[in-house]
Design a protein around this motif. Structure first.
Motif, PDB file in Angstrom:
ATOM      1  N   ALA A 159     -19.575  49.363-101.351  1.00 40.26           N
ATOM      2  CA  ALA A 159     -20.677  50.311-101.097  1.00 40.26           C
ATOM      3  C   ALA A 159     -20.508  51.092 -99.795  1.00 40.26           C
ATOM      4  O   ALA A 159     -20.689  52.318 -99.767  1.00 40.26           O
ATOM      5  CB  ALA A 159     -22.014  49.565-101.105  1.00 40.26           C
ATOM      6  N   LEU A 179     -17.751  53.654-100.087  1.00 35.71           N
ATOM      7  CA  LEU A 179     -18.136  54.810-100.908  1.00 35.71           C
ATOM      8  C   LEU A 179     -18.965  55.815-100.111  1.00 35.71           C
ATOM      9  O   LEU A 179     -18.887  57.032-100.349  1.00 35.71           O
ATOM     10  CB  LEU A 179     -18.879  54.350-102.158  1.00 35.71           C
ATOM     11  CG  LEU A 179     -18.010  53.590-103.177  1.00 35.71           C
ATOM     12  CD1 LEU A 179     -18.871  52.998-104.294  1.00 35.71           C
ATOM     13  CD2 LEU A 179     -16.923  54.488-103.765  1.00 35.71           C
ATOM     14  N   ASN A 191      -9.565  51.576-112.397  1.00 44.29           N
ATOM     15  CA  ASN A 191      -9.882  50.225-112.866  1.00 44.29           C
ATOM     16  C   ASN A 191     -10.214  49.317-111.672  1.00 44.29           C
ATOM     17  O   ASN A 191      -9.525  49.364-110.650  1.00 44.29           O
ATOM     18  CB  ASN A 191      -8.655  49.683-113.622  1.00 44.29           C
ATOM     19  CG  ASN A 191      -8.970  48.446-114.424  1.00 44.29           C
ATOM     20  OD1 ASN A 191      -9.315  47.416-113.853  1.00 44.29           O
ATOM     21  ND2 ASN A 191      -8.864  48.531-115.735  1.00 44.29           N
ATOM     22  N   PRO A 192     -11.242  48.488-111.799  1.00 41.78           N
ATOM     23  CA  PRO A 192     -11.651  47.618-110.693  1.00 41.78           C
ATOM     24  C   PRO A 192     -10.544  46.728-110.134  1.00 41.78           C
ATOM     25  O   PRO A 192     -10.657  46.246-109.012  1.00 41.78           O
ATOM     26  CB  PRO A 192     -12.777  46.790-111.315  1.00 41.78           C
ATOM     27  CG  PRO A 192     -13.383  47.704-112.328  1.00 41.78           C
ATOM     28  CD  PRO A 192     -12.218  48.453-112.912  1.00 41.78           C
ATOM     29  N   THR A 197     -16.236  52.907-110.968  1.00 41.96           N
ATOM     30  CA  THR A 197     -17.038  53.215-112.156  1.00 41.96           C
ATOM     31  C   THR A 197     -17.485  54.671-112.147  1.00 41.96           C
ATOM     32  O   THR A 197     -17.641  55.299-111.095  1.00 41.96           O
ATOM     33  CB  THR A 197     -18.313  52.349-112.229  1.00 41.96           C
ATOM     34  OG1 THR A 197     -19.142  52.631-111.105  1.00 41.96           O
ATOM     35  CG2 THR A 197     -17.973  50.869-112.277  1.00 41.96           C
ATOM     36  N   ARG A 245     -20.335  55.557-112.922  1.00 43.73           N
ATOM     37  CA  ARG A 245     -21.660  55.516-112.293  1.00 43.73           C
ATOM     38  C   ARG A 245     -21.566  55.826-110.798  1.00 43.73           C
ATOM     39  O   ARG A 245     -22.293  56.689-110.283  1.00 43.73           O
ATOM     40  CB  ARG A 245     -22.262  54.134-112.519  1.00 43.73           C
ATOM     41  CG  ARG A 245     -23.572  53.853-111.831  1.00 43.73           C
ATOM     42  CD  ARG A 245     -24.023  52.431-112.181  1.00 43.73           C
ATOM     43  NE  ARG A 245     -25.254  52.073-111.507  1.00 43.73           N
ATOM     44  CZ  ARG A 245     -25.300  51.594-110.245  1.00 43.73           C
ATOM     45  NH1 ARG A 245     -24.190  51.426-109.558  1.00 43.73           N
ATOM     46  NH2 ARG A 245     -26.461  51.291-109.706  1.00 43.73           N
ATOM     47  N   ASP A 246     -20.668  55.145-110.094  1.00 36.74           N
ATOM     48  CA  ASP A 246     -20.516  55.397-108.658  1.00 36.74           C
ATOM     49  C   ASP A 246     -19.987  56.809-108.402  1.00 36.74           C
ATOM     50  O   ASP A 246     -20.373  57.454-107.415  1.00 36.74           O
ATOM     51  CB  ASP A 246     -19.556  54.371-108.039  1.00 36.74           C
ATOM     52  CG  ASP A 246     -20.184  52.983-107.902  1.00 36.74           C
ATOM     53  OD1 ASP A 246     -21.416  52.859-108.037  1.00 36.74           O
ATOM     54  OD2 ASP A 246     -19.436  52.014-107.665  1.00 36.74           O
ATOM     55  N   ASN A 275     -18.873  50.048-121.133  1.00 36.37           N
ATOM     56  CA  ASN A 275     -19.853  50.464-122.139  1.00 36.37           C
ATOM     57  C   ASN A 275     -21.012  51.280-121.563  1.00 36.37           C
ATOM     58  O   ASN A 275     -21.901  51.687-122.305  1.00 36.37           O
ATOM     59  CB  ASN A 275     -20.365  49.236-122.897  1.00 36.37           C
ATOM     60  CG  ASN A 275     -19.266  48.617-123.753  1.00 36.37           C
ATOM     61  OD1 ASN A 275     -18.638  49.310-124.542  1.00 36.37           O
ATOM     62  ND2 ASN A 275     -18.999  47.333-123.573  1.00 36.37           N
ATOM     63  N   ASP A 276     -20.965  51.499-120.260  1.00 32.85           N
ATOM     64  CA  ASP A 276     -21.951  52.373-119.618  1.00 32.85           C
ATOM     65  C   ASP A 276     -21.416  53.814-119.485  1.00 32.85           C
ATOM     66  O   ASP A 276     -22.106  54.698-118.980  1.00 32.85           O
ATOM     67  CB  ASP A 276     -22.271  51.808-118.227  1.00 32.85           C
ATOM     68  CG  ASP A 276     -23.460  52.477-117.554  1.00 32.85           C
ATOM     69  OD1 ASP A 276     -24.408  52.844-118.265  1.00 32.85           O
ATOM     70  OD2 ASP A 276     -23.434  52.634-116.317  1.00 32.85           O
ATOM     71  N   THR A 290     -23.383  56.971-121.071  1.00 36.44           N
ATOM     72  CA  THR A 290     -24.577  57.298-120.289  1.00 36.44           C
ATOM     73  C   THR A 290     -24.218  58.063-119.016  1.00 36.44           C
ATOM     74  O   THR A 290     -24.869  59.050-118.648  1.00 36.44           O
ATOM     75  CB  THR A 290     -25.321  55.995-119.912  1.00 36.44           C
ATOM     76  OG1 THR A 290     -25.693  55.327-121.110  1.00 36.44           O
ATOM     77  CG2 THR A 290     -26.554  56.282-119.071  1.00 36.44           C
ATOM     78  N   ARG A 300     -23.929  43.691-116.994  1.00 41.60           N
ATOM     79  CA  ARG A 300     -24.770  44.477-117.906  1.00 41.60           C
ATOM     80  C   ARG A 300     -24.535  44.059-119.360  1.00 41.60           C
ATOM     81  O   ARG A 300     -25.489  43.777-120.105  1.00 41.60           O
ATOM     82  CB  ARG A 300     -24.438  45.957-117.715  1.00 41.60           C
ATOM     83  CG  ARG A 300     -25.105  46.921-118.647  1.00 41.60           C
ATOM     84  CD  ARG A 300     -24.661  48.349-118.296  1.00 41.60           C
ATOM     85  NE  ARG A 300     -25.217  49.320-119.208  1.00 41.60           N
ATOM     86  CZ  ARG A 300     -24.671  49.648-120.380  1.00 41.60           C
ATOM     87  NH1 ARG A 300     -23.562  49.054-120.783  1.00 41.60           N
ATOM     88  NH2 ARG A 300     -25.242  50.552-121.147  1.00 41.60           N
ATOM     89  N   TRP A 351     -16.883  44.173-107.131  1.00 33.81           N
ATOM     90  CA  TRP A 351     -16.753  45.633-107.041  1.00 33.81           C
ATOM     91  C   TRP A 351     -17.937  46.357-107.677  1.00 33.81           C
ATOM     92  O   TRP A 351     -18.052  47.580-107.545  1.00 33.81           O
ATOM     93  CB  TRP A 351     -15.476  46.051-107.791  1.00 33.81           C
ATOM     94  CG  TRP A 351     -15.470  45.463-109.170  1.00 33.81           C
ATOM     95  CD1 TRP A 351     -14.962  44.234-109.532  1.00 33.81           C
ATOM     96  CD2 TRP A 351     -16.069  46.000-110.347  1.00 33.81           C
ATOM     97  NE1 TRP A 351     -15.214  43.987-110.867  1.00 33.81           N
ATOM     98  CE2 TRP A 351     -15.882  45.053-111.384  1.00 33.81           C
ATOM     99  CE3 TRP A 351     -16.731  47.191-110.629  1.00 33.81           C
ATOM    100  CZ2 TRP A 351     -16.347  45.267-112.684  1.00 33.81           C
ATOM    101  CZ3 TRP A 351     -17.197  47.395-111.920  1.00 33.81           C
ATOM    102  CH2 TRP A 351     -16.994  46.438-112.928  1.00 33.81           C
ATOM    103  N   ASN A 363     -21.355  47.802-108.242  1.00 30.21           N
ATOM    104  CA  ASN A 363     -22.585  48.155-107.529  1.00 30.21           C
ATOM    105  C   ASN A 363     -23.820  48.171-108.412  1.00 30.21           C
ATOM    106  O   ASN A 363     -24.917  48.444-107.932  1.00 30.21           O
ATOM    107  CB  ASN A 363     -22.395  49.494-106.814  1.00 30.21           C
ATOM    108  CG  ASN A 363     -21.381  49.379-105.690  1.00 30.21           C
ATOM    109  OD1 ASN A 363     -21.507  48.515-104.820  1.00 30.21           O
ATOM    110  ND2 ASN A 363     -20.347  50.203-105.714  1.00 30.21           N
TER     111      ASN A 363
END
Lengths: 285, 285
Positions: free
Chosen positions: A125, A128, A155-156, A167, A169-170, A196-197, A200, B169, B194, B196
């Motif tokens: 975090a 980022l 990839n993580p 991700t 998302r981030d 799978n997110d 979205t 999730r 990793w 968040n």
């Protein structure tokens, strides 16, 4: 969704797929020969790496366009955070040099691989936040030169030392925070196929912030997390579903094949590799 | 948050951290010797692997409790999906045998590592539906034997062949879908550090569905994604923040140290390794 079985002009080559001609990999093809081989096979565009360009950005860009290819992108900025990116001024200078190269090449997009966890911090975090700060400092410089910046989550498994950004998302969070019109994201199958997110988050990103879609496949029993990517169709990524998500969010640009494969594809003749790409692109992507 | 600097009774050993005594790793300590070494150092509980138990589940469980340790868990069910889990009846039979072993041992929790992408499917979504179906078939059997089942998401690098379940999730989604009172999740630092989105998902899970918290650290320049885990404090995971999330969601159970480390910790004397664990647990976790 676009029908690639009848038209593969959306197909782009990322030159890494031919082995970079480094470290004993690749057949030693110069950019010009790669350009001609792609053009002959109906590829629509090409993506280079900085190491291949040197001081010849303008000439190579013109050569690609003369052959009928657009230059879809350039890989990549230096790491913006992490142990190799402690000196902010030095990082920004080097990143600006990569923006200059993209501009000279006429590359539509410059990819950002952000780097790992920043020294003195834990988790991802805090790093980022530093990424967002540094991207914000670069975006206007890139905009003046007509270059889009694409944040690429990796990839993580790489979060420690290559990309604290893992991700979509981030990545979209950073886009929201920086809020620059030329900042968006790149979607790479290798890095996000498990998420799978994703659908979205791509909807959140929207068509004006999706700057690239990178193809390969994830081999179920991969032997190396850097240099054992699969050709499309040989792995377990759901390529049709991923493209449906990307195009469903409005993306209609190039689909860039980027396969690091030291022991399989980098050992094959580049012309054969390009032929296989065209075939797989038309049938399984 | 609990203060471990003055009380490390929440500390649990996952016996994998001592090398399993397999494949040339580990010092050859039998379960009884490990139990005594943990009890002498004030560990509160212990987690075994099936390979160490054989037919002695009841005796080993009683031995642990006699020494003052609770048996926090057993690793693990067989893969429920993937290339090794095609025959549903066979998979469920073997999973039930692992539940029986957990019951015999008096282990509070049986960990589920779900397996990779199921044959005939692409991506992870279809495989996760099969996981949910098979977990639903097992949960009542486990409940009758007083065993909790903990879905453990693994790092996405394993999604192809070890765990199509990669995020908290997705794990909570399965818990919601199956809706069994003895089904929950396990949080392993190595796999989720990793992410968040973790805090949000743990809040979704809630205190009654968090069945375990596994400690180690992610080494920034890890050399192997299976056998190069770090000791707490040696890596880049934000251990304090992770525990804050886990405890903030209501978890107050054991913190289980699980370090696969072929070239570092598995080469050290087990007693020394346990001493280091206690020290790190009291200072950096």
């Amino acid at each position: 969704m676009r029908d690639f079985s009848i038209d593969h002009s959306a197909l782009a080559l990322n030159t890494a797929s031919l082995g970079h001609n480094l470290d004993g990999h690749g057949a030693g093809w110069e950019p010009e020969r790669i350009i001609d081989a792609c053009a002959a096979r109906g590829f629509g565009s090409i993506v280079f790496w900085r190491r291949e360009i040197g001081t010849r950005a303008i000439a190579i860009g013109e050569r690609a366009r003369a052959a009928g290819l657009s230059v879809a992108g350039l890989c990549r900025t230096p790491f913006l955070v992490g142990t190799q990116a402690i000196d902010k001024a030095m990082v920004l200078d080097e990143a600006k040099a990569s923006i200059d190269m993209a501009a000279g090449l006429g590359a539509a997009v410059l990819t950002i691989v952000v780097g790992g966890v920043h020294p003195g911090t834990k988790g991802t975090a805090e790093s980022l936040k530093i990424v967002a700060d540094r991207v914000a400092a670069l975006a206007p410089y890139a905009a003046e030169r007509n270059v889009k910046l694409a944040l690429e989550p990796l990839n993580p498994v790489y979060a420690g030392n290559r990309s604290c950004l893992t991700t979509m998302r981030d990545a979209v969070d950073i886009c929201d925070a920086v809020d620059a019109p030329n900042l968006g994201i790149a979607v790479d199958v290798y890095h996000v196929w498990w998420d799978n997110d994703l659908d979205t988050q791509l909807q959140r990103a929207g068509k004006h912030r999706i700057f690239g879609y990178h193809l390969c496949d994830w081999l179920a029993d991969t032997s190396d997390v850097l240099l054992d990517r699969g050709m499309m169709g040989d792995g377990v990524a759901d390529l049709k579903a991923l493209r449906k998500s990307v195009e469903g969010a409005g993306y209609a640009g190039p689909c860039e094949v980027e396969i690091f494969s030291a022991n399989t594809w980098w050992k094959r003749d580049p012309g054969e590799v390009l032929d296989v790409m065209v075939d797989r692109f038309r049938t399984v992507c």
